[in-house]
Design a protein around this motif. Structure first.
Motif, short mmCIF file in Angstrom:
data_model
loop_
_atom_site.label_atom_id
_atom_site.label_comp_id
_atom_site.label_asym_id
_atom_site.label_seq_id
_atom_site.Cartn_x
_atom_site.Cartn_y
_atom_site.Cartn_z
N ALA A 52 0.83 -1.21 0.00
CA ALA A 52 0.00 0.00 0.00
C ALA A 52 0.86 1.25 0.00
N SER A 53 0.33 2.31 -0.58
CA SER A 53 0.96 3.62 -0.48
C SER A 53 0.64 4.19 0.91
N ASP A 54 0.99 5.45 1.16
CA ASP A 54 0.49 6.10 2.37
C ASP A 54 -0.64 7.05 1.96
N ILE A 55 -1.20 7.76 2.92
CA ILE A 55 -2.35 8.62 2.62
C ILE A 55 -1.98 9.82 1.76
N TYR A 56 -0.69 10.13 1.67
CA TYR A 56 -0.25 11.28 0.89
C TYR A 56 -0.04 10.94 -0.59
N SER A 57 0.02 9.67 -0.92
CA SER A 57 0.48 9.31 -2.26
C SER A 57 -0.28 8.13 -2.82
N THR A 58 0.12 7.72 -4.01
CA THR A 58 -0.38 6.50 -4.64
C THR A 58 0.84 5.66 -5.02
N GLU A 114 -13.40 7.25 -10.83
CA GLU A 114 -14.22 8.45 -10.65
C GLU A 114 -14.74 8.60 -9.22
N ASN A 115 -14.98 7.50 -8.52
CA ASN A 115 -15.62 7.61 -7.19
C ASN A 115 -14.69 7.22 -6.05
N CYS A 116 -13.41 7.01 -6.33
CA CYS A 116 -12.52 6.42 -5.32
C CYS A 116 -12.03 7.38 -4.25
N ASP A 117 -12.27 8.69 -4.43
CA ASP A 117 -11.80 9.65 -3.43
C ASP A 117 -12.86 9.81 -2.34
N THR A 118 -12.76 9.00 -1.31
CA THR A 118 -13.73 9.05 -0.21
C THR A 118 -13.21 9.81 0.99
N TYR A 119 -11.96 10.27 0.94
CA TYR A 119 -11.43 11.02 2.08
C TYR A 119 -12.22 12.32 2.26
N TYR A 120 -12.64 12.59 3.47
CA TYR A 120 -13.35 13.82 3.76
C TYR A 120 -12.39 14.91 4.23
N TRP A 121 -11.12 14.66 4.01
CA TRP A 121 -10.07 15.61 4.31
C TRP A 121 -8.99 15.44 3.25
N LYS A 122 -8.09 16.41 3.17
CA LYS A 122 -6.99 16.34 2.22
C LYS A 122 -5.68 16.14 2.97
N ALA A 123 -4.94 15.14 2.56
CA ALA A 123 -3.61 14.92 3.12
C ALA A 123 -2.61 15.44 2.10
N GLU A 124 -2.07 16.60 2.38
CA GLU A 124 -1.17 17.24 1.42
C GLU A 124 0.24 17.28 2.01
N LYS A 125 1.11 16.50 1.44
CA LYS A 125 2.46 16.35 1.98
C LYS A 125 3.19 17.70 2.04
#
Length: 555
Positions: free
Chosen positions: A411-417, A507-518
């Motif tokens: 898996a990646s981390d929450i900041y990346s793919t 198209e629907n995979c972004d379910t985070y209700y927040w943004k993790a911006e490195k």
């Protein structure tokens, strides 16, 4: 129970003072066909236990609710002051002045132990106060076992045979009880085997059962949100893997509000936490603590907190990752030969037995199941992990990362793919179908990639029908089914707003209700650090004025 909430707030206040001193397309089908195989369902630690008089005991998860208790009285205020003094004075006087923290540890453990009361086990990891499984649960299981639940409807359902247990005790003791329960289910149904579906801590019980009794009675095994391979939420704090992260705390709060209306932490607190993070206060405090009183405070507090909460429960030691086990034992009980090792010898014997018989043999146990029964695994991710651990940025479900609950996903981390190069290599190897549409998960490295499903957006305690349906269908099928045999895609999305599940797409995979911006959370240059700090400061300043109900008018 209001005193419990006040006591918790008092202890949190003490901790803060001490730290300062340390300077979409379509919905997923929610149907499952009836099974001729009886299913034994094993839940996690959510069921309330009772004391010897039958009164329900506070669960550890109830602690969060105590923070929202309202109401003040003279007696309650006195309790707060007393609790703060009992913890803080020994730290300041005995600890900082003369370097002896023993009384501080003892008082901290005592204050928290009073909160958990009859839930705690003794030094041998045994129930010594008559508490345990509620009588109504015992009666429910007896009632289920008094009849064949298939009669009248023609199939066995998901909850026909639900196994309840005391989730604190030695998992080997519970495995014996599960074995007896399975024999009773076989007798009443006439079935030669049963399917087991386990969630959360129930996966530790199921794994222990297979380790001791094998697969002779097992038709299929389904694991959902598995912690039997280790879970960071407990494994890392008691093994020294701390990292206080204001950004992660804010994300954790946002996720908490989505699923629990009572989880209502003031927005100004969130902005203050972020300002402390961006100003470097957390890093400075952590650094000072590690350089000065790291071993006497951090290790001692870890032990005191552990032995007044989770770590008298042998079952919870099944959640510790193999790589963390030795450090966890030292943090909680001290080095070999310590007084605590002697005092808790009976408990430690149970812990070591699980370690040698189960934890070290997870691959063999899982392969044994796969070779002799149907197997299905559902892993969860898409919410912020615990914000005080090193793995806080891992892709996971608050409690456990997807890597561990899936038994090996990359898996990646929450900041990346996952990188384009990595994905291209997987595609060239014919494994492209195992890459999630959000490019955060590669299921091909799982122990059983074709029998492992993932749901994104549902936290650890939120169990969706699609998870139950897949596990039920696969574990009771007349052959081993895989991701290619079901309508359900390997990667599923849960949307809280729609309260429904969908096949995951790009198209629907972004379910985070927040943004993790490195770049914002971890700026690397002085200029970017200054810009982020100033932006955060002005946002905090605006929040402060709103909190004080002050309006700035510009003419």
């Amino acid at each position: 129970m209001k005193k419990t909430g006040k006591k918790l707030l008092a202890l949190l206040l003490s901790a803060l003072i001490i730290v300062s001193a340390a300077v979409p397309a379509f919905a997923m089908a929610a149907t499952r066909t009836g099974s001729k195989v009886p299913v034994v369902m094993i839940g996690g630690d959510g069921d309330k236990l009772a004391d010897k008089d039958g009164n329900y005991l506070m669960r550890w998860s109830d602690v969060f609710g105590k923070l929202s208790e309202k109401g003040e009285d003279e007696e309650g205020s006195s309790e707060i002051y007393k609790s703060v003094a009992n913890v803080l004075l020994p730290f300041l006087i005995d600890g900082l002045l003369i370097g002896n923290y023993d009384r501080y540890y003892e008082n901290l453990q005592k204050e928290i132990s009073e909160m958990f009361g009859d839930l705690l086990l003794d030094e041998n990891g045994e129930v010594s106060n008559g508490s345990g499984l509620a009588q109504r649960r015992i009666a429910e299981m007896a009632s289920d076992l008094s009849r064949d639940s298939k009669v009248g409807k023609g199939y066995y359902g998901f909850y026909d045979y639900q196994f309840y247990y005391d989730w604190r005790v030695d998992p080997f003791k519970t495995a014996d009880e599960l074995h007896a329960y399975i024999q009773a289910v076989k007798k009443v149904t006439g079935s030669p085997k049963v399917a087991i579906i386990a969630r959360c801590l129930g996966t530790v019980i199921a794994t222990t059962y297979v380790a001791k009794y094998g697969t002779d009675d097992l038709y299929g095994l389904g694991l959902d949100g598995a912690v039997s391979n280790g879970a960071e939420i407990l494994s890392e704090p008691i093994s020294g893997k701390f990292k206080l992260d204001g950004n992660a705390i804010n994300r954790f709060i946002i996720d908490g509000k989505l699923v629990n209306e009572d989880f209502n932490i003031d927005a100004f607190i969130g902005e203050t936490m972020e300002l402390l993070e961006k100003s470097g206060v957390f890093d400075v405090v952590t650094g000072i603590t590690k350089e000065t009183i790291y071993y006497v405070v951090i290790k001692g507090v870890t032990s005191a907190l552990s032995l007044s909460t989770f770590c008298t429960w042998p079952s919870f030691w099944g959640i510790i990752k193999e790589e963390d086990f030795d450090n966890a034992m030292e943090y909680v009980f001290g080095k070999e030969g310590s007084e605590k090792r002697t005092k808790y010898a009976g408990l430690i014997e149970k812990i070591n037995h699980y370690d040698s018989a189960v934890r070290k043999h997870i691959p063999e146990i899982m392969n044994n199941v796969n070779n002799n029964a149907n197997l299905a695994i559902f892993s969860k991710y898409g919410v912020q992990m615990a914000p005080i651990i090193e793995s806080r940025n891992a892709v996971g479900d608050q409690f456990v990362s997807a890597k561990y609950s899936s038994f090996g996903a990359t898996a990646s981390d929450i900041y990346s793919t996952l990188s384009d190069e990595y994905i291209a290599n997987r595609i060239s190897e014919g494994k492209g179908k195992y890459i999630s549409p959000d490019k955060q998960i590669d299921a091909s490295t799982c122990m059983f990639p074709d029998q492992t499903w993932f749901i994104k957006g549902a936290d650890h305690g939120d169990w969706q029908d699609v998870e139950h349906n897949v596990l039920y269908t696969v574990t009771t099928a007349d052959r081993q089914l895989t991701i290619d045999d079901l309508d359900c895609t390997q990667f599923v999305i849960y949307d809280y707003k729609a309260d429904d599940c969908f096949p995951m797409t790009e198209e629907n995979c972004d379910t985070y209700y927040w943004k993790a911006e490195k770049q914002r959370d971890e700026p690397t240059t002085n200029a970017s650090r200054l810009l982020v700090f100033l932006t955060t400061f002005f946002r905090w300043f605006k929040s402060l004025f709103e909190k004080l109900n002050i309006k700035i008018k510009i003419k």
